[in-house]
Design a protein around this motif. Structure first.
Motif, PDB file in Angstrom:
ATOM      1  N   ARG A 101       0.826  -1.214   0.000  1.00 37.48           N
ATOM      2  CA  ARG A 101       0.000   0.000   0.000  1.00 37.48           C
ATOM      3  C   ARG A 101       0.858   1.261   0.000  1.00 37.48           C
ATOM      4  N   SER A 102       1.967   1.219   0.747  1.00 34.57           N
ATOM      5  CA  SER A 102       2.814   2.400   0.874  1.00 34.57           C
ATOM      6  C   SER A 102       3.509   2.772  -0.427  1.00 34.57           C
ATOM      7  N   PHE A 103       3.899   1.775  -1.211  1.00 39.85           N
ATOM      8  CA  PHE A 103       4.699   2.043  -2.401  1.00 39.85           C
ATOM      9  C   PHE A 103       3.965   1.822  -3.719  1.00 39.85           C
ATOM     10  N   SER A 104       2.689   1.469  -3.671  1.00 40.39           N
ATOM     11  CA  SER A 104       1.987   1.143  -4.917  1.00 40.39           C
ATOM     12  C   SER A 104       1.961   2.318  -5.889  1.00 40.39           C
ATOM     13  N   ARG A 105       1.763   3.526  -5.382  1.00 38.88           N
ATOM     14  CA  ARG A 105       1.691   4.685  -6.274  1.00 38.88           C
ATOM     15  C   ARG A 105       3.024   4.909  -6.985  1.00 38.88           C
ATOM     16  N   ILE A 106       4.104   4.898  -6.237  1.00 37.42           N
ATOM     17  CA  ILE A 106       5.419   5.186  -6.825  1.00 37.42           C
ATOM     18  C   ILE A 106       5.874   4.061  -7.765  1.00 37.42           C
ATOM     19  N   LEU A 107       5.472   2.834  -7.482  1.00 35.04           N
ATOM     20  CA  LEU A 107       5.867   1.722  -8.337  1.00 35.04           C
ATOM     21  C   LEU A 107       5.186   1.764  -9.703  1.00 35.04           C
ATOM     22  N   HIS A 108       4.105   2.523  -9.814  1.00 34.87           N
ATOM     23  CA  HIS A 108       3.392   2.615 -11.077  1.00 34.87           C
ATOM     24  C   HIS A 108       3.664   3.932 -11.808  1.00 34.87           C
TER      25      HIS A 108
END
Length: 70
Positions: free
Chosen positions: A42-49
């Motif tokens: 949840r913490s990194f999902s935005r940056i990973l995409h």
């Protein structure tokens, strides 16, 4: 951790699930791994995409080209 990440072969995953059902310490450890995985996801999902910055792409391409000519 491999079970929580879905990385085990089916026969090994079944053995680990059985151990989780039968051992409180193993169950606790699995629960910690699973909740950590969920939190990190949840913490990194935005940056990973996000798209890869062009400057980073150029830097990597440059290293690949230099590395292949050696």
């Amino acid at each position: 951790m491999a079970l929580a990440d879905g990385e085990l072969e089916p026969h090994m995953a079944a053995r680990v699930r059985e151990a989780i059902l039968n051992d409180d310490a193993i169950r606790h450890k699995h629960d910690v791994y699973h909740s950590t995985r969920t939190l990190l996801s949840r913490s990194f999902s935005r940056i990973l995409h996000e798209p890869i910055p062009e400057r980073l792409k150029r830097a990597v391409r440059g290293r690949i080209v230099r590395g292949s000519s050696s």
